[in-house]
Design an enzyme around this catalytic site. Structure first.
Site, short mmCIF file in Angstrom:
data_model
loop_
_atom_site.label_atom_id
_atom_site.label_comp_id
_atom_site.label_asym_id
_atom_site.label_seq_id
_atom_site.Cartn_x
_atom_site.Cartn_y
_atom_site.Cartn_z
N CYS A 131 0.84 -1.19 0.00
CA CYS A 131 0.00 0.00 0.00
C CYS A 131 0.88 1.25 0.00
O CYS A 131 0.66 2.19 -0.78
CB CYS A 131 -0.92 0.00 1.22
SG CYS A 131 -2.16 1.32 1.22
N CYS A 132 1.89 1.26 0.85
CA CYS A 132 2.82 2.38 0.89
C CYS A 132 3.59 2.50 -0.41
O CYS A 132 3.90 3.60 -0.87
CB CYS A 132 3.81 2.22 2.05
SG CYS A 132 3.11 2.50 3.69
N CYS A 212 -1.37 8.33 7.11
CA CYS A 212 -2.65 7.99 6.51
C CYS A 212 -3.64 7.56 7.60
O CYS A 212 -3.26 6.98 8.63
CB CYS A 212 -2.48 6.85 5.50
SG CYS A 212 -1.54 7.32 4.03
N CYS A 215 -3.73 3.90 9.18
CA CYS A 215 -2.50 3.43 9.82
C CYS A 215 -1.96 4.41 10.85
O CYS A 215 -0.79 4.34 11.23
CB CYS A 215 -1.45 3.13 8.76
SG CYS A 215 -1.94 1.87 7.56
N CYS A 238 7.44 4.05 5.89
CA CYS A 238 6.59 3.81 4.73
C CYS A 238 7.38 3.31 3.54
O CYS A 238 6.84 2.66 2.64
CB CYS A 238 5.85 5.09 4.33
SG CYS A 238 6.91 6.42 3.76
#
Length: 246
Positions: A131-132, A212, A215, A238
């Protein structure tokens, strides 16, 4: 010419390796003030080839203030991941106006990457590293493509992988400047107080470090400021500072 400027090595030539140049600059700037590091970065690569990357997080205004005092037209790269708090987006706009920043670039992940890897918007839970990667690392690589150097706000007091960062380092083909490497929390508080900088709206609610939404959580009393990031996952970065941008 100042004593610091006289001590800096000559500007990079095409034949000088980035690693060698970074080491020389780091030695010259090891005890320099944040403003001196930003000025040296500007001198080294020029405004058109230099960018500052900011999350517009809870401590970001301090570095942005230092940069703006040196040159408010230095490009600022902001990674709009699609998962940010509305308060962070509003804070970006507030600081841009308060500090007179002239070139803030909000960079988003590619729709094609999101459609392929995160159509259900649950990748943050199943694979936060990926995702990062698609929401931060890849967009940053695109954003930094035109630049030969970049500035970031990491600090040694944040601990973990950041405890031993140099003032200047090589990042692939780019120079990476860490003006706040030696700074303390007291120094940051002094910058905010002296310049009367607005705080991130979520700081008062216990969010000491803001990333985000999925998280990020509040830090408990006595916890490290970044303890609320990726809580319970054994993840502390990240990837934009652990994966080469070029």
């Amino acid at each position: 010419m100042t004593e610091l400027a006289q001590s800096l090595p000559p500007s990079t030539s095409a034949s000088t390796g980035v690693e060698t140049r970074a080491q020389a600059l780091d030695a010259a700037l090891r005890t320099a003030s944040p403003a001196e590091v930003v000025a040296a970065a500007l001198r080294e690569v020029g405004r058109d080839q230099l960018a500052l990357v900011s999350s517009f997080g809870t401590e970001s205004a301090a570095l942005l203030k230092v940069m703006a005092d040196v040159d408010p037209a230095i490009p600022v790269v902001f990674l709009d991941t699609g998962w940010l708090f509305e308060e962070t987006l509003a804070y970006r706009d507030t600081l841009t106006n308060v500090l007179g920043l002239r070139d803030v670039r909000s960079i988003k992940p590619l729709d094609a990457d999101l459609d392929r890897d995160d159509a259900a918007r649950e990748l943050w839970f199943s694979d936060p590293d990926k995702c990062c990667l698609i929401r931060k690392v890849e967009p940053l690589k695109r954003a930094l493509a035109p630049f030969d150097g970049w500035i970031n706000g990491r600090k040694r007091f944040q601990g973990g992988a950041r405890a031993d960062i140099p003032v200047v380092e090589a990042d692939g083909k780019r120079l990476k400047f860490n003006p706040f490497a030696n700074i303390t929390p007291t120094d940051i508080a002094a910058i905010y107080a002296t310049a009367k900088l607005p705080q991130h709206p979520l700081l008062a609610s216990g969010f000491l470090s803001v990333g985000c939404m999925p998280c990020t959580s509040r830090a408990e009393t006595g916890e490290d400021a970044r303890a609320g990031r990726w809580r319970g996952r054994g993840k502390t970065e990240c990837g934009i500072h652990t994966i080469k941008t070029s």
